[in-house]
Scaffold this motif. Structure first.
Motif, PDB file in Angstrom:
ATOM      1  N   PHE A  88      -6.028   0.402   1.698  1.00 14.13           N
ATOM      2  CA  PHE A  88      -5.399   0.219   3.006  1.00 14.13           C
ATOM      3  C   PHE A  88      -5.068   1.616   3.542  1.00 14.13           C
ATOM      4  O   PHE A  88      -4.470   2.435   2.836  1.00 14.13           O
ATOM      5  N   ALA A  89      -5.445   1.879   4.791  1.00 16.53           N
ATOM      6  CA  ALA A  89      -5.191   3.196   5.391  1.00 16.53           C
ATOM      7  C   ALA A  89      -4.388   3.010   6.670  1.00 16.53           C
ATOM      8  O   ALA A  89      -4.837   2.340   7.600  1.00 16.53           O
ATOM      9  N   THR A  90      -3.207   3.613   6.718  1.00 15.71           N
ATOM     10  CA  THR A  90      -2.288   3.330   7.817  1.00 15.71           C
ATOM     11  C   THR A  90      -1.385   4.515   8.133  1.00 15.71           C
ATOM     12  O   THR A  90      -1.194   5.403   7.294  1.00 15.71           O
ATOM     13  N   GLY A  91      -0.842   4.511   9.333  1.00 10.24           N
ATOM     14  CA  GLY A  91       0.178   5.488   9.680  1.00 10.24           C
ATOM     15  C   GLY A  91       1.555   5.055   9.199  1.00 10.24           C
ATOM     16  O   GLY A  91       2.508   5.826   9.247  1.00 10.24           O
ATOM     17  N   ARG A  92       1.655   3.808   8.738  1.00 10.71           N
ATOM     18  CA  ARG A  92       2.942   3.281   8.277  1.00 10.71           C
ATOM     19  C   ARG A  92       3.433   4.007   7.021  1.00 10.71           C
ATOM     20  O   ARG A  92       2.663   4.635   6.298  1.00 10.71           O
ATOM     21  N   SER A 141       6.327  -0.074   3.895  1.00 11.17           N
ATOM     22  CA  SER A 141       5.879  -1.003   4.922  1.00 11.17           C
ATOM     23  C   SER A 141       4.494  -1.547   4.590  1.00 11.17           C
ATOM     24  O   SER A 141       4.213  -2.733   4.781  1.00 11.17           O
ATOM     25  N   ALA A 142       3.621  -0.682   4.078  1.00 15.55           N
ATOM     26  CA  ALA A 142       2.274  -1.118   3.694  1.00 15.55           C
ATOM     27  C   ALA A 142       2.282  -1.868   2.373  1.00 15.55           C
ATOM     28  O   ALA A 142       1.487  -2.789   2.161  1.00 15.55           O
ATOM     29  N   GLN A 143       3.192  -1.492   1.489  1.00 15.15           N
ATOM     30  CA  GLN A 143       3.230  -2.065   0.133  1.00 15.15           C
ATOM     31  C   GLN A 143       3.409  -3.585   0.155  1.00 15.15           C
ATOM     32  O   GLN A 143       2.817  -4.302  -0.655  1.00 15.15           O
ATOM     33  N   LYS A 144       4.224  -4.083   1.071  1.00 14.36           N
ATOM     34  CA  LYS A 144       4.517  -5.521   1.065  1.00 14.36           C
ATOM     35  C   LYS A 144       3.271  -6.355   1.308  1.00 14.36           C
ATOM     36  O   LYS A 144       3.154  -7.476   0.795  1.00 14.36           O
ATOM     37  N   TYR A 145       2.303  -5.814   2.062  1.00  4.44           N
ATOM     38  CA  TYR A 145       1.080  -6.567   2.323  1.00  4.44           C
ATOM     39  C   TYR A 145       0.201  -6.644   1.081  1.00  4.44           C
ATOM     40  O   TYR A 145      -0.393  -7.693   0.800  1.00  4.44           O
ATOM     41  N   TYR A 147       1.463   7.124   5.868  1.00  3.35           N
ATOM     42  CA  TYR A 147       1.875   8.269   6.692  1.00  3.35           C
ATOM     43  C   TYR A 147       0.666   8.993   7.276  1.00  3.35           C
ATOM     44  O   TYR A 147       0.623  10.218   7.352  1.00  3.35           O
ATOM     45  N   ASN A 148      -0.366   8.220   7.636  1.00  4.95           N
ATOM     46  CA  ASN A 148      -1.576   8.762   8.256  1.00  4.95           C
ATOM     47  C   ASN A 148      -2.348   9.711   7.340  1.00  4.95           C
ATOM     48  O   ASN A 148      -3.112  10.540   7.805  1.00  4.95           O
ATOM     49  N   GLY A 149      -2.142   9.572   6.035  1.00  7.60           N
ATOM     50  CA  GLY A 149      -2.896  10.384   5.082  1.00  7.60           C
ATOM     51  C   GLY A 149      -2.069  11.346   4.267  1.00  7.60           C
ATOM     52  O   GLY A 149      -2.584  11.993   3.354  1.00  7.60           O
ATOM     53  N   SER A 150      -0.782  11.437   4.553  1.00  6.02           N
ATOM     54  CA  SER A 150       0.075  12.366   3.830  1.00  6.02           C
ATOM     55  C   SER A 150       0.332  11.939   2.387  1.00  6.02           C
ATOM     56  O   SER A 150       0.523  12.781   1.509  1.00  6.02           O
ATOM     57  N   LEU A 151       0.335  10.635   2.135  1.00  6.06           N
ATOM     58  CA  LEU A 151       0.618  10.115   0.797  1.00  6.06           C
ATOM     59  C   LEU A 151      -0.329   8.973   0.461  1.00  6.06           C
ATOM     60  O   LEU A 151      -0.481   8.044   1.250  1.00  6.06           O
TER      61      LEU A 151
END
Length: 215
Positions: free
Chosen positions: A41-45, A49-53, A66-70
């Motif tokens: 999953f790749a997101t700016g979140r 926030s992404a983990q729950k999905y 974080y848009n690629g930071s982590l």
């Protein structure tokens, strides 16, 4: 050449208008994983926030956040890749945003900070489901480099804000738009593709073996 890794954006792509993964999308993701294809999953979140999905799907997948930071495992919490904003640069950007009167959110680990709550705070919470914390003057004096900064603007100010930030901090940050009137401020060279490619490298997956899905 076969696809070995699928990277999907979340907002306006994987998630529907109700901020949910549809049964059809969930089935497709699980079917790909069952065939041995890595799913990212790749997101700016932010991570939580992404983990729950991923948790809802019962999967342990790398989350590009974080848009690629982590990049971090949704269940294992394994850190695959991390690169935060330079601290001195982030302080300069925050100072600039303050002078310009921009609404800015600061992401540090699993927290989002703002100077004060505004209608932009409400809008962000309505989309992501997480409310930033107002910390006043402390916002402008972080002790560590943030994962990212996010400027929210009105439609009439968006183009000028994008141009001003890009010009003033040229070479010091990368500025991109992740959603209407959302300006993501990242360390130079950090983006979703950089992070997805880093995950691919860990599994000896070539760029041409990666499928990316996004709006």
């Amino acid at each position: 050449m076969s696809i070995k890794l699928i990277a999907t954006d979340m907002d306006d792509t994987l998630l529907n208008n109700h901020q949910k993964i549809s049964p059809r999308n969930a089935a497709a993701i699980k079917a790909a994983a069952a065939q041995g294809i890595k799913v990212v999953f790749a997101t700016g979140r932010m991570f939580i926030s992404a983990q729950k999905y991923a948790t809802e799907l019962g999967m342990d997948v790398p989350l590009v956040t974080y848009n690629g930071s982590l990049v971090k495992g949704s269940k294992s919490n394994k850190v695959y890749f991390e690169r935060k904003l330079n601290l001195a640069t982030s302080i300069d950007v925050l100072k600039y945003c303050r002078e310009k009167g921009y609404y800015v959110q600061e992401y540090i680990d699993n927290d989002i900070f703002v100077e004060k709550e505004t209608p932009f705070t409400d809008r962000y919470e309505s989309i992501v489901g997480i409310r930033p914390r107002a910390i006043g003057e402390k916002l402008y004096h972080p002790a560590v480099g943030p994962n990212k900064l996010l400027v929210l603007t009105s439609s009439e100010d968006f183009e000028d804000s994008l141009a001003n930030l890009g010009k003033y901090f040229n070479g010091r940050v990368d500025v991109t738009s992740s959603k209407v009137n959302f300006l993501e401020i990242m360390e130079p060279g950090i983006n979703k593709w950089t992070a997805v490619k880093a995950v691919g490298d860990l599994y000896n997956i070539k760029p041409e073996e990666i499928m990316c899905i996004g709006d």
